[in-house]
Design a protein around this motif. Structure first.
Motif, mmCIF file in Angstrom:
data_model
loop_
_atom_site.group_PDB
_atom_site.id
_atom_site.type_symbol
_atom_site.label_atom_id
_atom_site.label_comp_id
_atom_site.label_asym_id
_atom_site.label_seq_id
_atom_site.Cartn_x
_atom_site.Cartn_y
_atom_site.Cartn_z
ATOM 1 N N ARG A 18 10.104 -24.426 30.510
ATOM 2 C CA ARG A 18 11.240 -24.825 29.676
ATOM 3 C C ARG A 18 10.846 -24.817 28.212
ATOM 4 N NH1 ARG A 18 13.554 -30.206 30.404
ATOM 5 N NH2 ARG A 18 15.549 -29.311 29.781
ATOM 6 N N VAL B 236 11.936 -26.938 24.867
ATOM 7 C CA VAL B 236 12.648 -28.153 24.470
ATOM 8 C C VAL B 236 12.356 -28.453 23.008
ATOM 9 C CG1 VAL B 236 12.557 -29.111 26.810
ATOM 10 C CG2 VAL B 236 10.739 -29.657 25.183
ATOM 11 N N ARG C 270 15.187 -32.319 24.346
ATOM 12 C CA ARG C 270 16.427 -31.644 24.703
ATOM 13 C C ARG C 270 16.195 -30.144 24.865
ATOM 14 N NH1 ARG C 270 19.621 -34.528 19.823
ATOM 15 N NH2 ARG C 270 17.909 -33.438 18.811
ATOM 16 N N PRO C 271 16.874 -29.509 25.826
ATOM 17 C CA PRO C 271 16.647 -28.077 26.051
ATOM 18 C C PRO C 271 17.075 -27.241 24.848
ATOM 19 C CG PRO C 271 18.534 -28.856 27.323
ATOM 20 C CD PRO C 271 17.874 -30.080 26.771
ATOM 21 N N ALA D 127 18.271 -23.509 23.994
ATOM 22 C CA ALA D 127 18.741 -22.240 24.545
ATOM 23 C C ALA D 127 18.546 -21.126 23.523
ATOM 24 C CB ALA D 127 20.216 -22.352 24.921
ATOM 25 N N SER E 277 15.265 -18.141 26.669
ATOM 26 C CA SER E 277 15.575 -19.371 27.399
ATOM 27 C C SER E 277 17.082 -19.499 27.627
ATOM 28 C CB SER E 277 15.047 -20.590 26.646
ATOM 29 O OG SER E 277 15.615 -20.675 25.350
ATOM 30 N N ASP E 278 17.450 -20.048 28.799
ATOM 31 C CA ASP E 278 18.862 -20.196 29.137
ATOM 32 C C ASP E 278 19.406 -21.530 28.631
ATOM 33 O OD1 ASP E 278 17.999 -22.167 30.910
ATOM 34 O OD2 ASP E 278 18.242 -20.932 32.698
ATOM 35 N N GLY E 279 20.596 -21.901 29.099
ATOM 36 C CA GLY E 279 21.228 -23.128 28.619
ATOM 37 C C GLY E 279 20.461 -24.389 28.933
ATOM 38 N N ASP E 280 19.610 -24.344 29.937
ATOM 39 C CA ASP E 280 18.764 -25.490 30.284
ATOM 40 C C ASP E 280 17.372 -25.378 29.668
ATOM 41 O OD1 ASP E 280 20.721 -26.754 31.876
ATOM 42 O OD2 ASP E 280 20.224 -25.463 33.582
ATOM 43 N N ARG F 126 15.345 -22.983 30.240
ATOM 44 C CA ARG F 126 14.409 -22.367 31.179
ATOM 45 C C ARG F 126 14.159 -20.898 30.840
ATOM 46 N NH1 ARG F 126 12.147 -25.050 34.693
ATOM 47 N NH2 ARG F 126 12.885 -27.099 35.328
#
Length: 245
Positions: free
Chosen positions: A55, A57, A62-63, A65, A89-92, A94
């Motif tokens: 991830r 952050v 907080r993630p 994106a 990285s995606d919306g989370d 990741r």
């Protein structure tokens, strides 16, 4: 048999990007002959690899994106993935790489709103998948300003490049709009060097310290360096090398 054929390749130095399921990507350079009809062979070894992810952050956990994630060998500094194929990285927050070879590696994430962040070095065995690599992005700096020509006119389309003042690492690049305005974000909070480049001239290098203030606006760069350096690239036998860069 693992044989690939490239036809009608121009003479010169070329870059190969090789990918295969279950193997870490590899980049290799090769030189082709200028002899008509020449057939040359080039052997590249691929290393088995396993998926690695995690991830991105921010400093509050907080993630993030849209961050681009790259990796490199901690020992040799070799990239783990081609820049054009780097995951986002995606919306989370990741991200995922399909295959990383065994070794000690680290990963770096960049986006337009934060300073670049790098993971701690991790050891991977090339066999076991991992999805626990966290990259933290801290608050980034911003520089905005204008590029003008030698006589003070807006330098529309000029390129502005930012690099680390400590070790010259490229950080960001922006293109000026019709009024010569530019903006660079996601810069590390430290000393940054700016250079503007136009079609026929470049600026002097301007040093800006984002350590004390994380934003610098009203910066002006003038394309006043219009000297020309010309020469010829040759081989060891003094024969000219076409298309050298």
């Amino acid at each position: 048999r693992g044989v690939a054929r490239l036809r009608a390749v121009a003479p010169g130095r070329h870059r190969l990007l090789l990918t295969a399921a279950g193997y870490a990507p590899a980049v290799s350079w090769f030189q082709t002959s200028d002899q008509p009809g020449a057939v040359e062979s080039h052997v590249v070894g691929l290393q088995p690899g396993a998926p690695v992810g995690g991830r991105v952050v921010d400093s509050d956990g907080r993630p993030v994106a849209g961050a681009i994630v790259t990796g490199e060998s901690a020992a040799r500094g070799e990239p783990l993935v081609d820049a054009q194929a780097a995951p986002t990285s995606d919306g989370d927050g990741r991200w995922h790489l399909g295959a990383v070879a065994a070794g000690t590696v680290r990963f770096t994430a960049r986006d337009r709103g934060h300073a670049p962040g790098t993971s701690a070095p991790i050891v991977v065995d090339g066999k076991t998948a991992r999805d626990d690599v966290t990259i933290v992005l801290s608050r980034g700096g911003r520089i905005a300003g204008r590029v003008v020509t030698k006589d003070g006119r807006p330098a529309a389309g000029a390129s502005v490049r930012a690099a680390s003042a400590d070790h010259g690492e490229p950080l960001a690049e922006a293109r000026c709009d019709g009024d010569g305005a530019f903006e660079l974000g996601g810069l590390p909070l430290g000393a940054v060097e700016l250079l503007a480049v136009g079609d026929a001239a470049s600026s002097s290098v301007k040093r800006i310290d984002l350590g004390a203030h994380d934003e610098a606006t009203g910066v002006q760069l003038a394309l006043d360096g219009d000297a020309v350096i010309a020469g010829i690239v040759v081989k060891a036998d003094c024969a000219p090398v076409p298309e050298a860069q």
